[in-house]
Scaffold this active site. Sequence first.
Site, PDB file in Angstrom:
ATOM      1  CB  SER A  99      -9.162  -0.701  -0.903  1.00  0.00           C
ATOM      2  OG  SER A  99      -8.075  -0.519  -1.851  1.00  0.00           O
ATOM      3  CG  HIS A 132       4.490  -4.228   3.228  1.00  0.00           C
ATOM      4  ND1 HIS A 132       4.392  -4.871   1.821  1.00  0.00           N
ATOM      5  CD2 HIS A 132       3.649  -3.003   3.195  1.00  0.00           C
ATOM      6  CE1 HIS A 132       3.546  -4.080   1.271  1.00  0.00           C
ATOM      7  NE2 HIS A 132       3.080  -3.135   1.964  1.00  0.00           N
ATOM      8  CE  LYS A 136       1.375  -6.175   4.335  1.00  0.00           C
ATOM      9  NZ  LYS A 136       0.188  -5.767   4.910  1.00  0.00           N
TER      10      LYS A 136
END
Length: 245
Positions: A99, A132, A136
């Site tokens: 996920s 973010h 990242k």
Amino acid sequence: MKIAIVGAAGRMGRMLVKLAGEDAGLDVVAEIDVADGYAREWPAGTEAVVDFSFHTAVPPSVEKAAAQGIPYVIGTTGLAPEEQAVVDAAAKKIPVVQSGNYSLGVNLLLNLVRTAAQVLGPAYDVEVVEMHHRHKKDAPSGTALMLAKAAAAGRGVALDDVAVYGRKGMVGERPQGEIAVHALRGGSVVGDHTVMFAGDVERVEITHKAQSREAFAAGALRAAQWAAGRAPGLYTMRDVLGFTN
């Protein structure tokens, strides 16, 4: 349950180790990372692996787990097609939960976005915006892609046929049916996601803001416990939570 955490030196990895250490039902038997001072492999008897590492590290690890019959939970995003193919092959031998986001709130958001897209229809323009922290590495986020796919599913179309990622230059008028995804980076933002449905006379915005990585880590550990004893297959957090669509 004896679990190994791959990517243990990262932000998510450290949170996973912390939360697992507070759960009487979990025993972290290996903290794996390429950083100094960390293990390079998990020991015999490991019952599940949780991976929040880097996309290139996923294929060899999931292949090893498949050979040993160990359930595997993947939170790493940004996998290339050939890397995803390795994951898909492993899921024929072991339960793999994969996920882009393991939080309860985001998985609820997916349901809301799909329903909104179905009800509002193509007359409402869809824009997905995510932000973010500056560290990242992949863009857009796995969660943003999940949300865009949910909107496309609500409309009964394939995301690949209608997606655009950012805009620059003389792009012309926005075509009806387009689903756009935009990535912002900066500061220490854990993860913000907004899906906008912009009509001519109103705009609907659905937003999720993560306040702590604990939401993701708790979900991933829950997924590892859920995967134990499952049949081989590629599962999502929606399966773990029992969502039906």
